[in-house]
Each structure stands twice: as structure tokens, then as C-alpha cells.
Design an enzyme around this catalytic site. Sequence first.
Site, mmCIF file in Angstrom:
data_model
loop_
_atom_site.group_PDB
_atom_site.id
_atom_site.type_symbol
_atom_site.label_atom_id
_atom_site.label_comp_id
_atom_site.label_asym_id
_atom_site.label_seq_id
_atom_site.Cartn_x
_atom_site.Cartn_y
_atom_site.Cartn_z
ATOM 1 N N THR A 175 0.830 -1.206 0.000
ATOM 2 C CA THR A 175 0.000 0.000 0.000
ATOM 3 C C THR A 175 0.865 1.258 0.000
ATOM 4 O O THR A 175 1.907 1.307 0.651
ATOM 5 C CB THR A 175 -0.878 0.006 1.272
ATOM 6 O OG1 THR A 175 -1.637 -1.206 1.288
ATOM 7 C CG2 THR A 175 -1.805 1.207 1.303
ATOM 8 N N SER A 213 -6.480 0.408 -2.435
ATOM 9 C CA SER A 213 -7.264 -0.649 -3.099
ATOM 10 C C SER A 213 -6.751 -0.925 -4.504
ATOM 11 O O SER A 213 -6.971 -2.008 -5.040
ATOM 12 C CB SER A 213 -8.737 -0.223 -3.178
ATOM 13 O OG SER A 213 -9.270 -0.074 -1.886
ATOM 14 N N LEU A 248 -1.518 -12.056 -0.710
ATOM 15 C CA LEU A 248 -2.689 -11.588 0.042
ATOM 16 C C LEU A 248 -3.681 -12.717 0.293
ATOM 17 O O LEU A 248 -4.331 -12.759 1.334
ATOM 18 C CB LEU A 248 -3.396 -10.445 -0.693
ATOM 19 C CG LEU A 248 -2.576 -9.174 -0.965
ATOM 20 C CD1 LEU A 248 -3.469 -8.086 -1.546
ATOM 21 C CD2 LEU A 248 -1.887 -8.672 0.289
ATOM 22 N N ASN A 249 -3.794 -13.651 -0.656
ATOM 23 C CA ASN A 249 -4.721 -14.778 -0.426
ATOM 24 C C ASN A 249 -4.391 -15.497 0.875
ATOM 25 O O ASN A 249 -5.287 -15.946 1.599
ATOM 26 C CB ASN A 249 -4.632 -15.800 -1.559
ATOM 27 C CG ASN A 249 -5.116 -15.238 -2.868
ATOM 28 O OD1 ASN A 249 -5.961 -14.348 -2.882
ATOM 29 N ND2 ASN A 249 -4.583 -15.747 -3.954
ATOM 30 N N ARG A 283 -5.341 -13.183 3.868
ATOM 31 C CA ARG A 283 -6.806 -13.068 3.941
ATOM 32 C C ARG A 283 -7.402 -14.354 4.508
ATOM 33 O O ARG A 283 -8.375 -14.314 5.263
ATOM 34 C CB ARG A 283 -7.370 -12.790 2.538
ATOM 35 C CG ARG A 283 -7.036 -11.409 2.022
ATOM 36 C CD ARG A 283 -7.372 -11.259 0.543
ATOM 37 N NE ARG A 283 -7.115 -9.901 0.085
ATOM 38 C CZ ARG A 283 -7.155 -9.524 -1.186
ATOM 39 N NH1 ARG A 283 -7.434 -10.400 -2.138
ATOM 40 N NH2 ARG A 283 -6.922 -8.271 -1.513
ATOM 41 N N GLY A 328 -23.982 -2.742 27.961
ATOM 42 C CA GLY A 328 -24.374 -1.389 28.351
ATOM 43 C C GLY A 328 -23.167 -0.471 28.423
ATOM 44 O O GLY A 328 -22.267 -0.544 27.584
ATOM 45 N N GLU A 364 -6.175 -5.798 3.868
ATOM 46 C CA GLU A 364 -6.270 -7.053 3.098
ATOM 47 C C GLU A 364 -7.479 -7.035 2.163
ATOM 48 O O GLU A 364 -8.122 -8.064 1.936
ATOM 49 C CB GLU A 364 -6.364 -8.260 4.034
ATOM 50 C CG GLU A 364 -5.085 -8.537 4.772
ATOM 51 C CD GLU A 364 -3.987 -9.039 3.857
ATOM 52 O OE1 GLU A 364 -4.259 -9.258 2.666
ATOM 53 O OE2 GLU A 364 -2.854 -9.161 4.344
#
Length: 390
Positions: free
Chosen positions: A138, A144, A245-246, A249, A345, A369
Site C-alpha cells: 500500500t 485498493s 494476500l490470499n 486473507r 451497556g 487485506e
Amino acid sequence: RPPFDPGDPIGIDDLLGPEDLAVRDTVRAWSADRILPEVADWYERGELPGVRELARELGGLGALGMHLEGYGCAGASAVQYGLACLEFEAADSGIRSLVSVQGSLAMYAIHRFGSEEQKERWLPPMAAGETIGCFGLTEPDHGSDPAGMRTRARRDGGDWVLEGRKMWITNGSVAGVAVVWAATDEGVRGFLVPADTPGFSAPEIRHKWSLRASVTSELVLDGVRLPADAALPGVQGLGAPLSCLNQARYGIVWGAMGAARACFEAALGYAREREQFGRPIGGFQLTQAKLADMALELHKGILLAHHLGRRMDAGTLRPEQVSFGKLNNVREAIGICRTARTILGANGISLEYPVMRHATNLESVLTYEGTVEMHQLVLGKALTGLDAFR
Ligand code: TGC
Ligand code: FAD
């Protein structure tokens, strides 16, 4: 018939063999001992202190590059690796990230695309946790859409010279080696950059409100000169980093269910104890509906992870199926954590309980990812045959 088990309501443990259970129990016990007592404090301080020692311990457990063969790696099955990811993330997503980036991204890239010399040099110390790795894909302007990356590597005599920036890189500031992806005249290539190379630096990114017990960094490459043998020889094109990445992920498919389980358990325990209107809140139908729906999504998600793990072990798992699992399980995990927060709460927003920490961590997991939208578009393309990315 065995009795109903609220921790395993549909008997998924039946799918596990003794070795799988041993891996799961070892990682669960280590996380309970080493991470859970301290992680809320680390989170509050926004630090992962002792990360190098943690890495060595993880190496000692055999958790780094766990599903890879040889070079000091444990050679475990994909299902066993997934079970470990679930247990690490049940403690904190930051620990699972440390393990994922080391094993599924940095080590996997070297294992799959590296030369024999690169594997011999880097993988044994990485498996032992003596050297930490990071994975720089990145960039500030390209997340992306990594195809648009601006980081460039040009040949200069026998050397390569790298210029550019990477952003949001897990483990960056503590890494001994960075796997950096750069555009070249021959397409995208991967480079192994030792952290002490002149021109390389990795300033840490502060002020995160998610994954606070994880090191996240920028990578700065200012005229980083590398010998020819720093390039991964077995790779050209974006498909190489995307195939790494697979792997990561896949670990997240499991890991997200760990965060969800921790929140479900916290909510269930709280619902049994906490009284309002003179009775435990777990006795109210609205709370029971929440718990039942959380249990459904939690255990459906774990079943899905098992199914994908078996396909990975069989060598039949497709990238679109990994997208299916990452999209579903992270989205459902975040829903479970948010519902758990309502059951607690006001206590739900306190670091005394793990719920808000997991919920805010999962905001990063939802984005890294591949964002939700990227995985929807991967599936959309697979379903329709039409590419909607551009
Ligand atoms: P596209 O033209 O579709 O593909 C380019 C080439 O790559 C191949 N390919 C894949 N190969 C293996 N696995 C995959 N998942 C693949 N996806 C695509 C494809 O077949 C093609 O090969 P070839 O031989 O035809 O050239 O590429 P595109 O530019 O249209 O982009 C596709 C898209 C959007 C799906 C891809 O760019 C993408 O996945 N984007 C998301 C980026 C992303 O996920 N970045 C993550 C960075 S790492 C990280 O976040 C670590 S966090 C870890 C932690 O802390 O735990
Ligand atoms: P963008 O790509 O700018 O997207 C912004 C929004 O636009 C998203 O909702 C996205 O889905 C949407 N969008 C973009 N294109 C389209 C489209 N075509 N159609 C519809 N919607 C679209 N990266 C690494 O390389 N290595 C790491 O180790 C790493 N670790 C990380 C750790 C953390 C804590 C975080 C938060 C991120 C990390 N990342 C890492 C980066 C991560 O992979 C990126 O953040 C991610 O890929 C998204 O990129 P972006 O943030 O630039 O968002």
C-alpha cells in the site's frame, strides 16, 4: 448424545483431530498467559512493548510461517494455521496481525518467489522470530488499487535503486527485512530490503484508534540501492503480491471469528450475571435473541473457515472463495462485537472488558487485506463475469 455445549453448539470440534486440538490449545494457553493479562494496557498506551521478545516466543511456538514447509517452518496444515489465527485474534487482532504479516505475507513471499539463497538467508531467522518482516504494498495514494503504485525500482549497472513511499505497513518500524513491491520496466517486482540499508527508514504511524497494540509504519525509500540479488527472481506482475494476500486473507477468515468469540463470551457471561428489573438480563427475550443470533453467525463463520481451510489443504481453494470468507467473517464479526457491546451497556465501552477493543480493531480488519467493497467486487466479477473495478 453429548450434552449441549454453549462454546461449541453445533459440535464443530468433531471436525478436529488430536493434532489440531493440540495446536489450538497450545496457542490458546499461550495467549491467555502472555497476551490477555496485558493487552488492554498496551492498547491504552498505543504500544506493543517487547514485540521482539514476543516474536521470539511466537517463533518458539512454531507459529511463524507455520503452514510453510522447510527452512525451520512448522509445516502445519492450513486448518491448524487457521485455528492458531483464531486463538491469536481472540486475544487481540494486533497479535494475529504480527503473525499474519510475518508468516503469510513476508515469509510466504520469500518462500514462494525467492531464490534458494534468499530462502536460506531469511526464512530460518524469520521462523524463529529473530528477524521480523513486513510487507509493503500500500502507498499513500494507492491502497485498493495497487496497480497504480508510484514506488519505482530502476536498474543502475548491476544494482537496483528504489524510490518511493509505502503507507500503513504492519511491523514496519520493527522489521529487519521489508518485502517491498515496486514498479519496474518489467512490471511489478518484489525486493528484499534489509532495514539497515541507507535510504530506508520506517517511521511509526501514531494516533490510531484501532489496532493500537500493533506496530504500523510508513516505509520511506530514498535512493535505496540494492544488489541484483535483492530482487525476488520468481516474480513479475501484480499477481505475485496479490497471491500473497490470499494467504493472509485466509488467516483473517479464521482470526475474525476469534475476536467475535471473545466478544460473544464476554456478552454471554455478562448477560448471566448482570441484573436489571430484578433478574439477569440474559433472561429477557430481547437479550436472548441477540445471543442466539450472535451464536448463529459465530459458528457459521467458523464452519466456513473450516471448509475453506480444507480446500486450502487440498489445493483447491480459489481467491474468490477467500474473498467470500474474508467479506463474510469480518463483517459478521464486527456485527457480533457491536451487539455484544450493547449487551454490556455502559461497561461495553470500557477497556475493563475486551469488547470495544475488538470492535475497534475490526474496523482495521474490515479495511486491510482488501476492503469490504473490494471483496464484493471480486465476488461480483466472479458471479457476473463483468469487471466493475474501473
Ligand atoms: P487484476 O487485473 O484483476 O489482476 C492483476 C493480476 O493479478 C491476478 N490476481 C490474483 N492472483 C492471485 N490472487 C489474487 N487474489 C488475485 N487477484 C488478482 C490476476 O489474475 C492478474 O494476473 P495476470 O497474470 O492476468 O496479470 O488487477 P486489478 O488491478 O484489476 O485489481 C484487482 C483487485 C482490486 C482485486 C486487487 O488490486 C486487490 O485485491 N486490491 C486490494 C488491495 C489489498 O488488499 N491490499 C492489501 C495490502 S496488504 C495488507 O493490507 C496487510 S494488513 C495485514 C495485517 O496487518 O494483518
Ligand atoms: P482506498 O483504496 O482509498 O479506499 C477508500 C474507500 O473507497 C474504501 O471504502 C474502498 O472500498 C472504496 N473504493 C475504492 N475503490 C473503489 C471501487 N472501485 N469501487 C467501490 N469502492 C471503492 N498495507 C500493506 O501493504 N501492508 C501492511 O502491512 C498493511 N497493514 C495495515 C495495517 C493497518 C492497521 C491498516 C489500517 C492498513 C494496513 N494496510 C497495509 C493498508 C490496507 O491494505 C489499505 O488501507 C487497504 O487496502 C485500503 O486502501 P486505502 O486505505 O488506501 O483505501
